[in-house]
Design a protein around this motif. Structure first.
Motif, PDB file in Angstrom:
ATOM      1  N   UNK A 178       0.826  -1.212   0.000  1.00 49.94           N
ATOM      2  CA  UNK A 178       0.000   0.000   0.000  1.00 49.94           C
ATOM      3  C   UNK A 178       0.858   1.259   0.000  1.00 49.94           C
ATOM      4  N   UNK A 179       2.140   1.102  -0.280  1.00 49.74           N
ATOM      5  CA  UNK A 179       3.062   2.234  -0.175  1.00 49.74           C
ATOM      6  C   UNK A 179       4.090   2.156  -1.296  1.00 49.74           C
ATOM      7  N   UNK A 180       4.828   3.250  -1.456  1.00 53.37           N
ATOM      8  CA  UNK A 180       5.913   3.284  -2.433  1.00 53.37           C
ATOM      9  C   UNK A 180       5.422   3.636  -3.824  1.00 53.37           C
ATOM     10  N   UNK A 181       6.315   3.506  -4.799  1.00 54.23           N
ATOM     11  CA  UNK A 181       5.985   3.841  -6.174  1.00 54.23           C
ATOM     12  C   UNK A 181       5.220   2.727  -6.856  1.00 54.23           C
ATOM     13  N   UNK A 182       5.085   2.857  -8.158  1.00 58.77           N
ATOM     14  CA  UNK A 182       4.366   1.839  -8.917  1.00 58.77           C
ATOM     15  C   UNK A 182       3.284   2.428  -9.792  1.00 58.77           C
ATOM     16  N   UNK A 183       2.534   1.525 -10.398  1.00 56.26           N
ATOM     17  CA  UNK A 183       1.486   1.949 -11.336  1.00 56.26           C
ATOM     18  C   UNK A 183       0.160   1.262 -11.019  1.00 56.26           C
ATOM     19  N   UNK A 184      -0.020   0.796  -9.794  1.00 54.85           N
ATOM     20  CA  UNK A 184      -1.234   0.099  -9.420  1.00 54.85           C
ATOM     21  C   UNK A 184      -2.415   1.027  -9.262  1.00 54.85           C
ATOM     22  N   UNK A 185      -3.511   0.449  -8.769  1.00 59.50           N
ATOM     23  CA  UNK A 185      -4.773   1.170  -8.688  1.00 59.50           C
ATOM     24  C   UNK A 185      -4.662   2.418  -7.812  1.00 59.50           C
ATOM     25  N   UNK A 186      -3.816   2.379  -6.778  1.00 59.89           N
ATOM     26  CA  UNK A 186      -3.712   3.534  -5.875  1.00 59.89           C
ATOM     27  C   UNK A 186      -3.003   4.718  -6.516  1.00 59.89           C
ATOM     28  N   UNK A 187      -2.283   4.494  -7.601  1.00 53.74           N
ATOM     29  CA  UNK A 187      -1.589   5.595  -8.270  1.00 53.74           C
ATOM     30  C   UNK A 187      -2.386   6.185  -9.434  1.00 53.74           C
ATOM     31  N   UNK A 188      -3.504   5.593  -9.761  1.00 55.52           N
ATOM     32  CA  UNK A 188      -4.315   6.156 -10.835  1.00 55.52           C
ATOM     33  C   UNK A 188      -4.946   7.470 -10.394  1.00 55.52           C
ATOM     34  N   UNK A 189      -4.979   8.446 -11.290  1.00 54.37           N
ATOM     35  CA  UNK A 189      -5.679   9.701 -10.980  1.00 54.37           C
ATOM     36  C   UNK A 189      -7.151   9.396 -10.713  1.00 54.37           C
ATOM     37  N   UNK A 190      -7.732  10.117  -9.792  1.00 54.93           N
ATOM     38  CA  UNK A 190      -9.145   9.876  -9.514  1.00 54.93           C
ATOM     39  C   UNK A 190     -10.014  10.597 -10.536  1.00 54.93           C
ATOM     40  N   UNK A 191     -11.317  10.555 -10.334  1.00 58.64           N
ATOM     41  CA  UNK A 191     -12.247  11.088 -11.339  1.00 58.64           C
ATOM     42  C   UNK A 191     -12.056  12.570 -11.597  1.00 58.64           C
ATOM     43  N   UNK A 192     -11.609  13.327 -10.592  1.00 57.67           N
ATOM     44  CA  UNK A 192     -11.351  14.757 -10.775  1.00 57.67           C
ATOM     45  C   UNK A 192      -9.939  15.033 -11.288  1.00 57.67           C
ATOM     46  N   UNK A 193      -9.131  13.989 -11.404  1.00 60.46           N
ATOM     47  CA  UNK A 193      -7.765  14.156 -11.883  1.00 60.46           C
ATOM     48  C   UNK A 193      -6.732  14.330 -10.789  1.00 60.46           C
TER      49      UNK A 193
END
Length: 267
Positions: A177-192
């Motif tokens: 749940x921490x650090x870098x990467x490209x998983x779901x938590x790093x995606x911009x949300x609906x407002x960007x």
């Protein structure tokens, strides 16, 4: 119509041609410029996203109006994997005394409620504090900005979704749940916004009793379990112990470990 009165429902009713003048008006109020105006699909309907560059930082337009906040525990059931992971945490002595995951969430998440919010510009990225928390409002005010209200933060993060996390009710328990990467938590949300993306983060709000977007790594470092490490990224998560630490004497001395998400008030 005042831009501050722009509601999410009205914003979603506009086509791109009608949304563009409002985006540019918001940029003009902030002495910035529009760098993005696009449309995404969100909750089964189109949603326009606006990014405005102001003094080298990007802000997203967050429409307000009557909004639903908090988390509806009565309408939610954990998955078997979530229940099993939490049970393992309880067996290890974690869970803050609650035998059930719902009992734990009732203490850690803000309750279901409605609020009426003004439309604002909110920073796409959170900013590390440059002064102790008590001095941060004055630092931001000198830039024409302020700290977000907890309701503003929740609304900006969830963007109207009633799910546990801004992306849904589940998290990948086999990923950190921490650090870098490209998983779901790093995606911009609906407002960007790049928001609720690292459990080691701690975003301070205008309310000293409420922090968002992480627990400073407490659950990860403490070995609380996979689900408990992800829960600080939940939209309605409010960790009173982390807030108490951040604003206490120990937190004052390590303020650079905390951040906030600046807000520009529209008029």
């Amino acid at each position: 119509m005042s831009l501050a009165d722009l509601t999410l429902d009205h914003w979603r009713s506009l086509d791109a041609a009608a949304a563009a003048p409002l985006a540019h008006e918001a940029a003009a109020q902030a002495d910035g410029r529009v760098v993005l105006l696009d449309t995404v699909e969100h909750l089964g309907r189109p949603l326009h996203r606006v990014r405005i560059e102001r003094e080298g930082r990007e802000f997203a337009l967050i429409p307000g109006g009557p909004v639903r906040l908090g988390f509806d525990l009565d309408a939610w059931e954990p998955t078997p994997a979530q229940s099993a992971d939490y049970a393992a945490s309880v067996a290890e002595g974690y869970g803050y005394g609650h035998d059930t995951l719902k009992g734990h969430l009732a203490e850690m998440l803000s309750p279901l409620r409605t609020a009426t919010l003004a439309a604002v510009l909110m920073a796409v990225e959170d900013e590390p504090l440059t002064e102790p928390p008590a001095a941060t409002p004055a630092v931001l005010a000198a830039r024409g900005l302020r700290m977000p209200d907890p309701d503003e933060w929740e609304h900006a993060c969830g963007a109207g979704a009633g799910t546990l996390f801004r992306w849904g009710d589940e998290c990948p328990l086999d990923e950190p749940s921490y650090g870098g990467g490209h998983g779901v938590r790093h995606r911009r949300n609906a407002f960007g916004l790049h928001i609720a993306y690292d459990s080691y983060g701690t975003e301070l709000s205008a309310d000293p009793a409420v922090v968002h977007g992480g627990d400073g790594g407490e659950a990860v470092c403490g070995g609380y379990g996979d689900l408990l490490a992800w829960l600080p990224l939940a939209t309605a998560h409010r960790n009173p112990w982390t807030a108490e630490f951040a604003y206490g004497p120990d937190g004052e001395g390590m303020y650079e470990e905390f951040s906030t998400r600046p807000v520009f008030s529209l008029r």
